[in-house]
Design an enzyme around this catalytic site. Structure first.
Site, PDB file in Angstrom:
ATOM      1  N   PHE A 141      31.646  23.137  18.599  1.00 26.71           N
ATOM      2  CA  PHE A 141      31.673  24.494  18.054  1.00 26.71           C
ATOM      3  C   PHE A 141      30.779  25.353  18.939  1.00 26.71           C
ATOM      4  CE2 PHE A 141      30.348  28.130  15.619  1.00 26.71           C
ATOM      5  CZ  PHE A 141      31.559  28.572  15.105  1.00 26.71           C
ATOM      6  N   ASP A 226      24.522  23.958  25.313  1.00 25.55           N
ATOM      7  CA  ASP A 226      24.579  24.940  24.235  1.00 25.55           C
ATOM      8  C   ASP A 226      23.523  24.546  23.195  1.00 25.55           C
ATOM      9  OD1 ASP A 226      25.070  26.422  21.954  1.00 25.55           O
ATOM     10  OD2 ASP A 226      27.250  26.298  22.112  1.00 25.55           O
ATOM     11  N   LYS A 255      20.772  32.683  18.119  1.00 21.56           N
ATOM     12  CA  LYS A 255      20.291  32.493  16.756  1.00 21.56           C
ATOM     13  C   LYS A 255      18.787  32.711  16.612  1.00 21.56           C
ATOM     14  CE  LYS A 255      24.210  29.781  15.109  1.00 21.56           C
ATOM     15  NZ  LYS A 255      24.856  30.892  14.438  1.00 21.56           N
TER      16      LYS A 255
END
Length: 401
Positions: A141, A226, A255
């Site tokens: 994801f 990531d 984030k």
């Protein structure tokens, strides 16, 4: 109708149904706690998918944002501003890298990493134009843009959005043999999550990540990590890769970099890689804006103390020890994770992940499900041990019921 029912009904009537939130309407929050429109308090064990590593309304971050709001919030990259150089310098130093390319959201940063790898492949590695390949892992994801879902194996994320962007090859997560066999002279990068969050907090076997690093070095291929969810303290280290002593060619961050205040993301790498860009070839109006830089600089300063990483490691050991006691007892099948991050597979007979999340909400604990009967637990790193134990007690109550 109650205030909660009214708010939910209005949202469902006037917003696209691209999310299925739990039926709680948050009005305020502080630390690890959120309060709804009717005054009920809930323990937040999701932390905005790691965007709120430092808790809700963290005073240092709010003060940094407020001070910057009084000065200047946006210039665009048409001009320099006085927070930009410090942000790039400090973030590069935190990562042990040389250059930073700031964006806003995690998906934008992943898109930037893809473009960087391709341009590096053509300009530096010498791959023929239009032939660059990037290898990714199954069950990944990385975001929801058209290009990113083109290399997703999740039907919900991918279905009905074709035609899809070519140039990607998918191999099983954790399989070094498959990765080696997929590499060709046109491979420019391997893009993976050191821990797969959306897939259920999957931690690869020991040796896999060092193996990826070795293979990419051998074949002159970029290793792109990531760390949007796993990075910036969540796992007990600044970066999840540190647990196996691995340094990638490129970090993709987001984030927690915005402290739960503003969206901030970045690609961080060497001058030899990010140096492939020339003015006008990539950009973002809001990327690296003064407000974002001010908040992110405070995040970086907080991480430099090591306090939050140590807290995530200590409380994470406690979390996994307590969750481990539940495993094998019939209610919990498997527990995975690292630091203050866990994927908990509930026995299907007890209910789906969604149903367990709803029952926990009734006990004033907020988590989120993923795939089947899995729930994710990822509290803010500032949570107290007492509050964490309270939340775990509520989980035991739900499972025993």
């Amino acid at each position: 109708m109650s205030a909660t029912e009214t708010a939910i009904a209005s949202a469902e009537a006037h917003s696209a149904h691209n999310y299925h939130p739990l039926p709680v309407v948050v009005a305020s929050a502080e630390g690890a706690w959120m309060t709804d429109v009717e005054g009920r308090r809930y323990l937040d064990l999701l932390a905005g998918y790691s965007a709120l590593n430092f808790g809700h309304g963290n005073r240092r971050l709010i003060d940094a944002a407020r001070a910057q709001l009084e000065r200047v919030t946006l210039t665009s990259r048409a001009f320099h501003h006085d927070r930009f150089a410090d942000f790039c310098t400090e973030l590069a130093a935190l990562c042990g890298m040389e250059m930073v390319l700031p964006m806003n959201t995690g998906a934008e940063a992943v898109e930037t990493a893809v473009k960087t790898a391709r341009k590096w492949g053509y300009r530096v590695k010498g791959v023929p134009d239009g032939m660059a390949k990037i290898i990714v892992a199954s069950d990944n994801f990385h975001g929801r843009t058209t290009t990113i879902i083109s290399f997703s194996t999740d039907p919900e994320a991918r279905a009905d959005y074709g035609p899809y962007t070519p140039g990607f090859e998918i191999v099983p997560y954790g399989d070094l043999t498959a990765l080696r066999e997929a590499m060709t002279e046109n491979t420019v990068a391997v893009l993976i999550e050191p821990i797969q969050g959306e897939a259920g907090v999957l931690v690869p076997r020991a040796g896999y990540l060092p193996g990826v690093r070795e293979l990419t070095r051998e074949r002159n291929v970029l290793f792109i990590a990531d760390e949007i969810q796993s990075g910036l303290g969540r796992t007990g280290k600044t970066f999840a890769l540190e647990h196996e002593g691995v340094v990638p060619d490129m970090y993709v961050l987001g984030k927690a970099l915005g402290g739960g205040v503003v969206p901030v993301s970045a690609v961080v790498s060497s001058a030899g890689i990010l140096g492939v860009f020339k003015p006008g070839e990539h950009g973002s109006t809001f990327g690296g804006n003064p407000l974002a830089c001010a908040v992110a600089l405070e995040v970086i300063a907080m991480l430099r103390t090591g306090e939050y990483q140590e807290r995530a490691a200590e409380l994470g050991d406690h979390l996994h020890r307590e969750l481990g006691l539940l495993a094998g007892g019939g209610a919990v099948e498997t527990v995975r994770g690292r630091g203050l991050w866990a994927g908990v597979d509930i026995a299907p007979a007890l209910g789906t992940g969604r149903e367990i999340s709803e029952r926990l909400m009734e006990e004033r604990v907020l988590v989120k499900d993923t795939h089947g009967s899995t729930i994710r637990i990822a509290p803010p790193l500032v949570i107290s041990k007492e509050d964490l134990d309270w939340g775990l007690d509520r989980l035991r109550t739900v499972l025993s019921a």
